[in-house]
Design an enzyme around this catalytic site. Structure first.
Site, mmCIF file in Angstrom:
data_model
loop_
_atom_site.group_PDB
_atom_site.id
_atom_site.type_symbol
_atom_site.label_atom_id
_atom_site.label_comp_id
_atom_site.label_asym_id
_atom_site.label_seq_id
_atom_site.Cartn_x
_atom_site.Cartn_y
_atom_site.Cartn_z
ATOM 1 N N MET A 32 0.832 -1.196 0.000
ATOM 2 C CA MET A 32 0.000 0.000 0.000
ATOM 3 C C MET A 32 0.871 1.252 0.000
ATOM 4 S SD MET A 32 -2.707 1.091 3.016
ATOM 5 C CE MET A 32 -1.441 1.388 4.242
ATOM 6 N N SER A 106 4.327 -6.162 2.574
ATOM 7 C CA SER A 106 3.072 -5.778 3.213
ATOM 8 C C SER A 106 1.897 -6.465 2.506
ATOM 9 C CB SER A 106 2.944 -4.256 3.233
ATOM 10 O OG SER A 106 1.938 -3.852 4.138
ATOM 11 N N GLN A 107 0.881 -5.713 2.040
ATOM 12 C CA GLN A 107 -0.260 -6.388 1.436
ATOM 13 C C GLN A 107 0.126 -7.114 0.146
ATOM 14 O OE1 GLN A 107 -3.155 -3.228 0.912
ATOM 15 N NE2 GLN A 107 -2.466 -2.750 -1.151
ATOM 16 N N ASP A 224 6.411 -3.136 14.647
ATOM 17 C CA ASP A 224 5.529 -2.643 13.591
ATOM 18 C C ASP A 224 4.463 -1.709 14.159
ATOM 19 O OD1 ASP A 224 3.860 -2.435 11.266
ATOM 20 O OD2 ASP A 224 4.668 -4.339 10.575
ATOM 21 N N HIS A 280 7.570 -1.279 10.394
ATOM 22 C CA HIS A 280 7.058 -1.956 9.205
ATOM 23 C C HIS A 280 7.979 -1.766 7.996
ATOM 24 C CE1 HIS A 280 3.908 -3.932 6.989
ATOM 25 N NE2 HIS A 280 3.785 -2.944 6.136
#
Length: 298
Positions: A32, A106-107, A224, A280
């Protein structure tokens, strides 16, 4: 020999369709608020991999026709549509014909895991998940690359209307919003995560395809501030009906019932759990070289 020169020489003696390499190609998928090719993010990762793995072909997935569309895809293009695009890109790339390793950020990590389940040809060999939200998220403490007002609006929408049809269609993050206080609604109305995690029915094809992985490496960022709960990066999540206590993967129905084949992957020593201090996606080039590059070379 410099990589570009070697690559040009190979093209000189063979057609692209016949191109083969002893080095397994690599596919990247951004998260993202990012794109395929920003020089300070995945562009940098691509450069490092090409420097550390001689002759490697690296494909960084771009969703849509340009960088603007690719950036927007992280927020506003449903994962199902993105996966079809990615599958088409991979299946039509002659340099990936014999298989590839994959790095998801991540995503992008859970999207690549879904790609392994839904698009098995060409085969994904090793999947490395950097901070992937494999059991979804419940909370959005921070949302990088968005203004404070936009982030707050997204947080409110997810908190109060994540499972409304229009939100599921509009907002990517809603498709992996996992409300432990209302598991029934999540399982019934999640349009992406509940499907790829076999929450409603068991899709045996998903299990069979995931079993084809040679390794599934999950990197968890211990500090995170974006992913909530952090344990989702190792397939852990909140116990049902509350949002405090965590149920680790091996204590979850997902593992015990082997709804994705993760227990079998674990028994076959194909699951790898890595942890790193930091926020993150915060890791150094040196850490990548020490912990990830050797996996991709084997």
């Amino acid at each position: 020999m410099h990589f570009k020169a070697a690559f040009g020489y190979l093209l000189f003696i063979t057609t692209v369709a016949e191109y083969t390499t002893a080095t397994t190609p690599i596919v990247l998928w951004h998260g993202m608020g990012d794109t395929c090719c920003f020089p300070f993010s995945l562009g940098s990762i691509k450069k490092i991999l090409q420097e550390k793995i001689e002759g490697v072909y690296v494909k960084s997935l771009k969703i849509g026709g340009n960088l603007i569309e690719d950036y927007k895809s992280g927020f506003f293009i449903h994962p199902d549509k993105q996966l079809k695009d990615a599958c088409n890109q991979i299946s039509t790339d002659p340099q990936l014909t014999n298989g590839f390793n994959a790095l998801g950020f991540s995503q992008g990590a859970q999207f690549l895991r879904a790609l392994a389940q839904r698009c098995p040809n060409p085969p994904m060999k090793t999947l490395v998940s950097f901070g992937g939200q494999h059991q979804g998220v419940f909370g959005l403490p921070e949302c990088p690359s968005l203004s404070k007002q936009s982030c707050e609006y997204m947080r409110k929408v997810l908190n109060y209307a994540a499972y409304e049809k229009w939100v599921q269609k509009l907002l990517v993050q809603a498709t992996y919003w996992h409300d432990p206080l209302n598991e029934a609604e999540y399982k019934a109305k999640s349009t992406f995560l509940a499907d790829i995690n076999n929450e409603r029915t068991v899709n045996q094809t998903y299990i069979d395809n995931l079993q084809k992985l040679e390794r599934f490496v999950m990197v968890k960022f211990l500090n995170d501030t974006i992913v909530q709960p952090i344990e989702t990066e190792w397939f852990g999540f909140y116990k049902p009906d509350q949002d405090k206590d965590i149920l680790p993967l091996k204590e979850s129905p997902l593992y015990k019932e082997d709804r994705l084949g993760l227990r079998q992957l674990d028994a076959d020593s194909k699951l790898v759990f890595l942890a790193i201090e930091g926020d993150h996606l915060h890791f150094t080039d040196e850490w990548l070289d020490e912990h990830i590059v050797p996996i991709l070379k084997n």
